[in-house]
Design a protein around this motif. Structure first.
Motif, PDB file in Angstrom:
ATOM      1  N   MET A   1       0.783  -1.017  -0.008  1.00 37.78           N
ATOM      2  CA  MET A   1      -0.208   0.035   0.061  1.00 37.78           C
ATOM      3  C   MET A   1       0.740   1.322   0.021  1.00 37.78           C
ATOM      4  O   MET A   1       0.377   2.180  -0.667  1.00 37.78           O
ATOM      5  CB  MET A   1      -0.917  -0.060   1.103  1.00 37.78           C
ATOM      6  CG  MET A   1      -1.951  -1.236   1.213  1.00 37.78           C
ATOM      7  SD  MET A   1      -3.071  -0.927   2.649  1.00 37.78           S
ATOM      8  CE  MET A   1      -3.935   0.453   2.510  1.00 37.78           C
ATOM      9  N   LEU A   2       2.032   1.213   0.638  1.00 41.65           N
ATOM     10  CA  LEU A   2       2.741   2.532   0.965  1.00 41.65           C
ATOM     11  C   LEU A   2       3.730   2.434  -0.485  1.00 41.65           C
ATOM     12  O   LEU A   2       3.870   3.614  -0.949  1.00 41.65           O
ATOM     13  CB  LEU A   2       3.777   2.322   1.870  1.00 41.65           C
ATOM     14  CG  LEU A   2       4.723   3.380   2.417  1.00 41.65           C
ATOM     15  CD1 LEU A   2       4.092   4.860   2.510  1.00 41.65           C
ATOM     16  CD2 LEU A   2       5.489   3.168   3.683  1.00 41.65           C
ATOM     17  N   PHE A   3       4.606   1.517  -0.621  1.00 34.96           N
ATOM     18  CA  PHE A   3       5.252   1.599  -1.941  1.00 34.96           C
ATOM     19  C   PHE A   3       5.226   1.001  -3.003  1.00 34.96           C
ATOM     20  O   PHE A   3       5.909   1.203  -4.140  1.00 34.96           O
ATOM     21  CB  PHE A   3       6.928   1.048  -1.258  1.00 34.96           C
ATOM     22  CG  PHE A   3       7.306   1.772  -0.100  1.00 34.96           C
ATOM     23  CD1 PHE A   3       7.672   3.199  -0.255  1.00 34.96           C
ATOM     24  CD2 PHE A   3       7.863   0.826   0.996  1.00 34.96           C
ATOM     25  CE1 PHE A   3       8.014   3.538   1.004  1.00 34.96           C
ATOM     26  CE2 PHE A   3       8.333   1.606   2.097  1.00 34.96           C
ATOM     27  CZ  PHE A   3       8.538   2.902   2.414  1.00 34.96           C
ATOM     28  N   GLY A   4       4.220   0.250  -3.011  1.00 34.18           N
ATOM     29  CA  GLY A   4       3.907  -0.694  -4.261  1.00 34.18           C
ATOM     30  C   GLY A   4       4.610  -2.013  -4.482  1.00 34.18           C
ATOM     31  O   GLY A   4       4.680  -2.511  -5.521  1.00 34.18           O
ATOM     32  N   CYS A   5       5.565  -2.118  -3.465  1.00 33.54           N
ATOM     33  CA  CYS A   5       6.197  -3.493  -3.678  1.00 33.54           C
ATOM     34  C   CYS A   5       5.944  -4.501  -2.680  1.00 33.54           C
ATOM     35  O   CYS A   5       5.915  -3.941  -1.308  1.00 33.54           O
ATOM     36  CB  CYS A   5       7.780  -3.020  -3.717  1.00 33.54           C
ATOM     37  SG  CYS A   5       8.383  -2.469  -2.179  1.00 33.54           S
ATOM     38  N   ARG A   6       6.139  -5.774  -2.792  1.00 34.69           N
ATOM     39  CA  ARG A   6       5.949  -6.708  -1.757  1.00 34.69           C
ATOM     40  C   ARG A   6       7.369  -6.981  -1.141  1.00 34.69           C
ATOM     41  O   ARG A   6       7.214  -7.483   0.081  1.00 34.69           O
ATOM     42  CB  ARG A   6       5.458  -8.296  -2.494  1.00 34.69           C
ATOM     43  CG  ARG A   6       4.294  -7.932  -3.126  1.00 34.69           C
ATOM     44  CD  ARG A   6       3.685  -9.341  -3.395  1.00 34.69           C
ATOM     45  NE  ARG A   6       3.295 -10.047  -2.219  1.00 34.69           N
ATOM     46  CZ  ARG A   6       3.825 -11.141  -1.901  1.00 34.69           C
ATOM     47  NH1 ARG A   6       4.634 -11.865  -2.534  1.00 34.69           N
ATOM     48  NH2 ARG A   6       3.454 -11.948  -0.705  1.00 34.69           N
ATOM     49  N   HIS A   7       8.480  -6.863  -1.598  1.00 34.44           N
ATOM     50  CA  HIS A   7       9.642  -7.259  -1.091  1.00 34.44           C
ATOM     51  C   HIS A   7      10.539  -6.117  -1.320  1.00 34.44           C
ATOM     52  O   HIS A   7      10.620  -5.420  -2.488  1.00 34.44           O
ATOM     53  CB  HIS A   7      10.330  -8.537  -1.697  1.00 34.44           C
ATOM     54  CG  HIS A   7       9.479  -9.750  -1.594  1.00 34.44           C
ATOM     55  ND1 HIS A   7       8.619 -10.128  -2.468  1.00 34.44           N
ATOM     56  CD2 HIS A   7       9.150 -10.401  -0.375  1.00 34.44           C
ATOM     57  CE1 HIS A   7       7.885 -11.277  -1.922  1.00 34.44           C
ATOM     58  NE2 HIS A   7       8.122 -11.545  -0.736  1.00 34.44           N
ATOM     59  N   PHE A   8      11.672  -5.932  -0.471  1.00 36.70           N
ATOM     60  CA  PHE A   8      12.826  -4.866  -0.548  1.00 36.70           C
ATOM     61  C   PHE A   8      13.726  -5.754  -1.510  1.00 36.70           C
ATOM     62  O   PHE A   8      14.514  -4.718  -2.328  1.00 36.70           O
ATOM     63  CB  PHE A   8      13.395  -4.479   0.521  1.00 36.70           C
ATOM     64  CG  PHE A   8      12.288  -3.674   1.537  1.00 36.70           C
ATOM     65  CD1 PHE A   8      11.848  -2.517   0.792  1.00 36.70           C
ATOM     66  CD2 PHE A   8      11.977  -4.051   2.790  1.00 36.70           C
ATOM     67  CE1 PHE A   8      11.144  -1.565   1.574  1.00 36.70           C
ATOM     68  CE2 PHE A   8      11.129  -3.229   3.575  1.00 36.70           C
ATOM     69  CZ  PHE A   8      10.629  -1.869   2.916  1.00 36.70           C
TER      70      PHE A   8
END
Length: 537
Positions: free
Chosen positions: A210-217
């Motif tokens: 929700m915040l960054f649009g990614c599941r993983h770093f």
């Protein structure tokens, strides 16, 4: 020059030793005072403060340090505070020159946060919140000021409104599906499921999406296996470390001159954890800001919360938020999202595994409402009152933190006949309210049925009989998201799998960690798919 240098050096040494000297001197008088005067102070608090009304009762306090030394000798500090307030509706503990008011009564809690909400709408400035909010640029932990008003308007009107909540529903459903796949993969391998790790993976992944649009770093787990990678584990661990230090009764929060000593090592630990958070957040934020300022973002429209932050404009068409504000608020969103749903569901599962009748009652409801051919959706929640009651009961009995976020009095005032000095910190006790035997019959028993007579079975508790999202000006603005995450997490776990304890293990040990309110050991259990179509999921 030599004499001048020597005097300056000596002065510097003495200045550095001053806090130590104060502590040593205070310790002597502290021991002497308590040996001769062990009784707690009466209505006037032993201070003479207030006219006509006295401070709430509490431990006798020394000049300058108050009860700070007594607290510092007992770790973890929050358990000492809980013991001092146990069984009392209201308690005043003076730490340094700060009056800490602990409230265990819902009637008094409503006096503070409803009747006198405007007076208690600020927050204390502490070492930990200074780091977590990049010197108070975010909303939850920032004292009452124009900066807080600005960030609250942004969060309420642009980020956590109903429109954005609905817009991001697809992300939440996808992560609920990924949770099922993750547990399914572990169950097929015959592995014990570490429920704490699994539940935190879900909450961490949802807010990252929700915040960054990614599941993983990074790339996630190795070999394409569903689940968190090393980066996500480090990130979530750092977030929980930050949360453990927020309002942790750090000595320097009450006597600022002690900060140089870092008596409990809190500041060192906080710096390390914040550096981990910044390591993952800052490159993403800085790159995205550059994308928006150079070509209007990736697709020209905000796709996630970070995009919303960056795209906001003021009345002159300039960026509304500075990059430091975006970084501070992004980190705070992580901090306030990852903890409650995962902790509530871990405790609920532990309690239900020990009481199979409750477990199967919840599963029967899910089977009646959802059936065996589909998965739970957010639209199903209104039709699952018993599941909601289970989550509510876990939140009542097993809060994530011992106290609500402190409220600070902006003026000298009187509440319920007690004098509350300006600058006092008011703590609503999550433990004292939720486990109060005056309010809850058989208060230490996990009993969801107690909530079924409520007009509306929900996590929100506006009457403050326990603390969920608090109330008033500083009430939680993310209650809708937190509620949806908690219900979905518990519903998917119960509906899709049959759970059992590993062979040879008896009932779950429901004791708490000494240093926190988490269950003493992460809950491990075996999962077996209940729904036939999961075999091909």
């Amino acid at each position: 020059m030599e004499v001048t240098f020597s005097l300056a050096t000596a002065a510097g040494v003495l200045t550095g030793l001053l806090p130590v000297m104060v502590l040593v001197t205070a310790t002597f008088f502290f021991v002497l005072f308590y040996s001769q005067n062990p009784n707690e102070h009466g209505k006037d608090g032993g201070s003479g403060a207030g006219v006509g009304a006295g401070l709430p009762p509490g431990p006798a306090a020394l000049p300058i340090v108050g009860s700070l030394l007594m607290m510092l000798w007992r770790k973890p500090h929050f358990r000492w505070v809980l013991r001092k307030a146990e069984g009392k509706d209201i308690t005043c503990i003076r730490l340094g020159n700060v009056h800490v008011i602990v409230v265990n009564s819902p009637e008094l809690a409503r006096e503070f946060l409803k009747k006198n909400d405007a007076v208690f709408a600020s927050r204390p400035k502490t070492m930990a919140t200074e780091y977590s909010g990049r010197c108070f640029f975010s909303v939850v932990f920032t004292p009452w000021c124009d900066q807080w008003k600005k960030m609250r308007r942004v969060m309420v009107s642009q980020v956590l409104n109903h429109q954005q909540f609905q817009k991001m529903a697809k992300m939440r459903v996808e992560e609920a599906d990924n949770l099922v796949q993750y547990i399914q993969h572990q169950s097929k391998a015959g592995e014990e499921i570490n429920l704490r790790k699994t539940l935190r993976y879900y909450t961490g992944t949802i807010i990252r999406r929700m915040l960054f649009g990614c599941r993983h770093f990074g790339k996630g787990a190795k070999d394409g296996v569903p689940g968190p990678g090393e980066e996500e584990l480090e990130h979530v661990e750092a977030a929980f470390t930050v949360l453990s230090l927020i309002y942790s009764f750090c000595a320097s929060d009450f006597i600022p001159s002690l900060r140089i000593l870092d008596i409990d090592g809190h500041e060192k630990t906080m710096k390390k954890a914040i550096n981990v958070i910044n390591k993952y957040h800052d490159p993403i934020i800085e790159k995205r800001v550059q994308q928006w300022r150079s070509n209007g973002g990736v697709n020209g429209e905000p796709e996630n919360i970070l995009d919303v932050f960056i795209s906001l404009k003021d009345d002159e068409g300039k960026p509304l938020l500075r990059i430091e504000e975006i970084k501070a608020q992004s980190a705070e969103l992580i901090f306030v999202t990852v903890d409650n749903p995962s902790n509530t569901v871990e405790w609920a599962m532990a309690e239900m595994l020990n009481q199979p009748d409750i477990l199967w009652k919840a599963i029967d409801e899910l089977d009646r409402v959802i059936g065996p051919h589909r998965l739970v959706e957010e639209s199903d929640f209104p039709n699952l009152p018993y599941l909601r009651a289970c989550a509510r009961e876990a939140l009542r009995l097993h809060p994530i933190a011992p106290f609500n976020v402190p409220h600070v009095s902006s003026i000298d005032t009187t509440v319920a006949g007690f004098f509350i000095p300006k600058g006092s910190q008011v703590l609503l006790s999550r433990v004292g309210l939720g486990r109060n035997p005056k309010i809850w019959e058989d208060s230490m028993r996990f009993n969801p049925d107690r909530h079924l007579n409520e007009k509306n079975v929900d996590l929100a508790e506006p009457e403050l009989r326990f603390i969920s999202f608090s109330t008033g000006r500083r009430g939680c603005i993310g209650g809708q998201l937190g509620t949806a995450m908690t219900y979905m997490l518990l519903a998917r776990v119960l509906h899709t799998f049959t759970w059992s304890l590993p062979a040879g293990e008896g009932p779950v040990n429901l004791s708490e960690e000494e240093s926190s309110l988490f269950i003493n050991k992460p809950l491990h259990a075996l999962a077996k798919p209940r729904l036939a179509f999961l075999e091909h999921y």
